[in-house]
Design a protein around this motif. Structure first.
Motif, PDB file in Angstrom:
ATOM      1  N   UNK A  66       0.837  -1.200   0.000  1.00 53.28           N
ATOM      2  CA  UNK A  66       0.000   0.000   0.000  1.00 53.28           C
ATOM      3  C   UNK A  66       0.871   1.250   0.000  1.00 53.28           C
ATOM      4  N   UNK A  67       0.281   2.415  -0.304  1.00 56.97           N
ATOM      5  CA  UNK A  67       1.089   3.626  -0.351  1.00 56.97           C
ATOM      6  C   UNK A  67       1.685   3.947   1.018  1.00 56.97           C
ATOM      7  N   UNK A  68       2.882   4.498   0.997  1.00 56.23           N
ATOM      8  CA  UNK A  68       3.524   4.915   2.237  1.00 56.23           C
ATOM      9  C   UNK A  68       3.176   6.367   2.542  1.00 56.23           C
ATOM     10  N   UNK A  76      -1.699   8.596   1.952  1.00 55.83           N
ATOM     11  CA  UNK A  76      -2.741   7.801   2.598  1.00 55.83           C
ATOM     12  C   UNK A  76      -3.173   8.515   3.861  1.00 55.83           C
ATOM     13  N   UNK A  94       4.405   5.221   8.029  1.00 56.08           N
ATOM     14  CA  UNK A  94       5.177   4.184   8.699  1.00 56.08           C
ATOM     15  C   UNK A  94       6.604   4.172   8.187  1.00 56.08           C
ATOM     16  N   UNK A  95       7.379   5.173   8.558  1.00 52.89           N
ATOM     17  CA  UNK A  95       8.694   5.284   7.949  1.00 52.89           C
ATOM     18  C   UNK A  95       9.593   6.071   8.874  1.00 52.89           C
ATOM     19  N   UNK A  96      10.867   5.698   8.898  1.00 59.03           N
ATOM     20  CA  UNK A  96      11.812   6.463   9.700  1.00 59.03           C
ATOM     21  C   UNK A  96      11.876   7.903   9.212  1.00 59.03           C
ATOM     22  N   UNK A 129      14.370   8.608   6.426  1.00 62.34           N
ATOM     23  CA  UNK A 129      13.935   8.142   5.111  1.00 62.34           C
ATOM     24  C   UNK A 129      12.812   9.019   4.580  1.00 62.34           C
TER      25      UNK A 129
END
Lengths: 136, 214, 248, 222
Positions: free
Chosen positions: C176-178, C181, C186-188, C191
């Motif tokens: 799914x899209x990071x 949305x 859900x990402x550091x 990043x």
């Protein structure tokens, strides 16, 4: 536009309603089945795709076969995969395997690794429990 | 002026198609009772000016008014059925018989197919009514096109090379149709390179050369 | 008829080129500086080009739609040029996103290609816009071309949300899209910042490319215009007196 | 002036009459489609169980690809003179669009029925769950005819029309293709086909809207 408003507006509304209905029923538009769905269809001998998370500690590799369990929130299925798994294959990762259900185990010959939308530089930060259920 | 508004008026009209400038800065007024002859060489823009008057040709500049409607606005759709346009290429459907072609035309105007049959008889094609259009000679197809005019009785006639491929009888028919339309307060535009023929029919004439009216 | 001296000014602005170079360099440095993903390792760096490329495809096709609608409303060829330029850039970046996606897919999923909803729909989108570009080559009449392609440009955009939400609506192999949305990302942070830089740089690059492409399109149209006016044969001049009469 | 429905019926009647005389669908497209069905087994191998499995898919691919030619046949063969007269007729462009699509719809339905029969015979297809077929046939024919008529209108005539229209139509017909194949398969596997049917119906509605809205601007483009 105004000339055809009598046709276009109801048609758009109808299409919208149908799209909502379709999205809600969209269980049919799936790339793979969850373990729960698979177990509900034990009798079938058709070729299927099964997706879920590799249960940590379940991987057992020998004689060119890989045995492991794939789980979603409610169920786990034993998989016997013939062949070399992709590079990223590891415990805890999402996989999609293709094959047939034999009643006790799922015999697979094709494996795809499904990574999720999380990106972490440190493995500790991965949010495992959450995604084990929601993704599949 | 108020009692007799022009049938069509072009004001500073120019038309381009692809890489060619077809019409340049055309001013033209056509009044009721006019039978205008437009002469010019091959490719001088004669057909295009007819299509402009038929509200079919998008123009680059200028204003076009036909039967009181602005030809660039949606009003054009309401006046189109009162325009009778005969191009130099027959617009018949080749697989259909002449009767079917005319019947389709009549029904599209909300008329009965019997009108089509009598129009075909009037142009002398009663015997060929059930013949497929592509099995008819060019002259017969032209006659069938003129039968269309008899079906819908338009007030504004636009004829492209009206006399080409017609025999003597049919030429008289064309002349009669033009006279009738003009006498009833309509107007006609006849585009041709056959000056002698059209000059006898027209109330006035213009020359078109290189997309410019003279 | 001798052709009159006519020249068109060559585009001289170098700023778009500089902008593109800077944006590309920034993206490269940022994506190399950030740490690799714990699971995917170095492969995760493809994301910093794949995601912005897909984003640009969406953006470009939306711009095409908007410019096409503006053309249909205003009948101004400038909008047609904007629509066409954007579609061309969109096709390039759709192709890039697909290509990079395949390179990413082989080591991660284990295959170059599979028929999940996201991949299939993206491929369809690619072909429809290729069709849009092909359609533009069939007519030389600028206005007719503009109108036909504007209608297609408005219709075709329906696919863009379909492509994006395919991974949300249906169970797909593609993750799914990071970014785009409703749920938290859900990402550091490191990043995320890198991805943000990449997306912004690519967007800047898009603007610069649009600038250049529109300029080019305007020149193309100007050449056509010139051919239409002074020196090219106007109607009738193409036909001269038959040679037979003159000769013998 | 006559009503919208009668206008569409008038156009459809014209197209049907023209097809009856020219026989293009019946004598050219249909046999060609049947030949395609005959060629596939020669190319992929005449393995009966495999053919039984891929048969329905092959059938739908042939319907999509050849159906394009049916749905564009008359719009793209129309001459400029005919188009001028139609524009002057005062018929509603949207009615003309639906009329054309209606004629194509009927041809496509016939095309599907004949080729469906050929497929069953050549590929020895199981007809389990066949009750869904009339429904999918109707929806696919409707969708493909609306799509083809729209695409032919956008491309209009010209030397490239014959090649370009299929390029525009093929990718957009995929929802119909997937819906049609999956609806039958879902039923044969004892699942619900409702989602697939809905997906096809949505496609048809969207195409109808697009066709209606673009009919007038397209008629006025030359």
């Amino acid at each position: 536009m105004t000339r055809y408003a009598k046709f276009v507006i109801p048609a758009l509304l109808l299409a919208g309603v149908l799209v909502v209905l379709m999205v809600n029923l969209s269980s049919a538009l799936v790339y793979f089945n969850t373990p729960t769905e698979l177990l509900a269809r034990e009798a079938s001998d058709e070729r299927l795709r099964l997706g879920g998370r590799v249960v940590p500690g379940s991987v057992d590799e020998r004689d060119g076969l890989v045995a492991f369990s794939v789980q979603d929130c409610d169920a786990a299925v034993e998989v016997i995969h013939a062949g070399v798994p992709p590079q990223l294959f590891q415990e805890g990762i999402g996989v999609v395997v293709e094959g047939a259900w034999t009643g006790e185990a799922f015999q697979s010959d094709t494996m795809l690794v499904k990574h999720d939308e999380q990106y972490r530089t440190d493995a500790e930060d991965y949010n495992e429990t959450d995604h084990a259920c929601t993704e599949a | 002026m108020i009692e007799n508004p022009p049938v069509a008026r072009l004001d500073g009209v120019s038309v381009r198609a692809g890489n060619v400038q077809i019409l340049r800065d055309i001013d033209l007024t056509i009044d009721p009772g006019d039978a205008l002859g437009v002469f010019g060489a091959n490719g001088a823009g004669k057909t295009t000016i007819l299509r402009v008057l038929a509200t079919l040709q998008p123009t680059a500049t200028g204003s076009v008014e036909v039967l009181g409607a602005d030809a660039t606005a949606d009003e054009r759709f309401t006046v189109r059925p009162r325009i009778g346009y005969i191009g130099h290429v027959p617009a018949l459907y080749p697989e259909l018989t002449l009767a079917e072609n005319l019947g389709f035309f009549a029904r599209s105007r909300g008329l009965d197919e019997s009108v089509a049959a009598s129009a075909l008889a009037d142009v002398g094609l009663a015997g060929a009514a059930d013949r497929r259009a592509d099995r008819c000679s060019h002259g017969m197809q032209r006659r069938a096109e003129f039968a269309r005019i008899l079906v819908s009785s338009p007030v504004f006639l636009l004829l492209d090379e009206p006399h080409s491929a017609l025999d003597a009888d049919a030429v008289d028919l064309v002349d009669a149709i033009v006279h009738r339309t003009v006498d009833q307060g309509g107007a006609a535009v006849l585009v041709s390179h056959d000056r002698a023929r059209v000059r006898s029919l027209a109330t006035r004439t213009v020359e078109i050369e290189g997309g410019i009216l003279r | 008829m001798t052709p009159r001296e006519q020249t068109i000014e060559r585009p001289t602005s170098v700023w778009p080129w500089i902008t593109m170079g800077v944006a590309g360099t920034v993206t490269f440095i940022a994506s190399m500086a950030v740490g690799p993903d714990a699971v995917q390792g170095q492969l995760s760096r493809i994301m910093y080009v794949h995601v912005p490329a897909a984003w640009l495809a969406y953006l470009a096709f939306f711009v095409t739609m908007a410019a096409s609608a503006m053309y249909l409303w205003r009948k101004d060829l400038a909008w047609d040029r904007r629509a066409a330029s954007s579609a061309e850039i969109g096709v390039v970046f759709t192709g890039l996103a697909i290509g990079l996606g395949m390179i990413w897919a082989k080591p991660t999923w284990g295959v170059w290609w599979t028929w999940d909803a996201r991949l299939t729909l993206t491929a369809i989108m690619f072909f429809v816009y290729l069709g849009y570009l092909a359609l533009r080559r069939t007519t030389t009449d600028l206005n007719a071309r503009a109108k036909r392609s504007a209608i297609l440009g408005v219709l075709a955009v329906v696919q863009v949300p379909l492509v994006h939400f395919s991974v949300v609506w249906w169970r797909t192999l593609h993750q799914p899209p990071t970014l785009l949305k409703p749920e938290p990302i859900d990402m550091d942070t490191s990043m995320l910042v890198t991805l943000g830089i990449a997306v912004v740089s690519f967007t800047v690059m898009y603007v610069a490319m649009m600038f250049k492409r529109i300029e080019l399109a305007r020149l193309e149209d100007e050449i056509t215009e010139m051919q239409q006016t002074a020196d090219v044969p106007i109607a009738g001049e193409a036909v001269t007196a038959p040679a037979l009469e003159r000769g013998a | 002036m006559i009503g919208f429905g009668s206008q569409a019926a008038l156009i459809a009647r014209r197209d049907i009459l023209r097809e009856r005389r020219s026989g293009e669908v019946l004598w050219v497209t249909l046999p060609f489609g049947a030949i395609a069905l005959l060629l596939v087994p020669l190319a992929v191998g005449t393995d009966a169980p495999m053919l039984r499995q891929i048969g329905p898919g092959i059938f739908w691919v042939v319907v999509m690809l050849f159906g394009v030619f049916i749905s564009i046949r008359q719009t793209s063969s129309e001459t400029d003179a005919q188009r001028d007269q139609l524009a002057l007729s005062g018929l509603d462009p949207a009615a003309v669009y639906f009329g054309r699509a209606l004629a194509s719809f009927l041809f496509l339905l016939g095309f599907q029925l004949v080729l469906g029969f050929v497929t069953v015979v050549l590929y020895d297809i199981s007809l389990e769950g066949w009750l869904i077929l009339p429904l999918t046939f109707v929806i696919v024919a409707a969708g493909l005819s609306l799509l083809g008529t729209l695409a032919a209108g956008i491309v209009a005539t010209g030397q490239n029309a014959a090649a370009l229209v299929p390029l525009l139509v093929a990718p957009l017909s995929i929802p119909l293709l997937i819906g049609a194949t999956q609806a039958l398969e879902a039923l044969q596997l004892g699942r619900s086909s409702l989602t697939w049917v809905l997906m096809m119906i949505v496609t048809v509605i969207v195409l109808a809207i697009a066709g209606v809205l673009s009919a007038q601007p397209l008629q006025e483009t030359r």
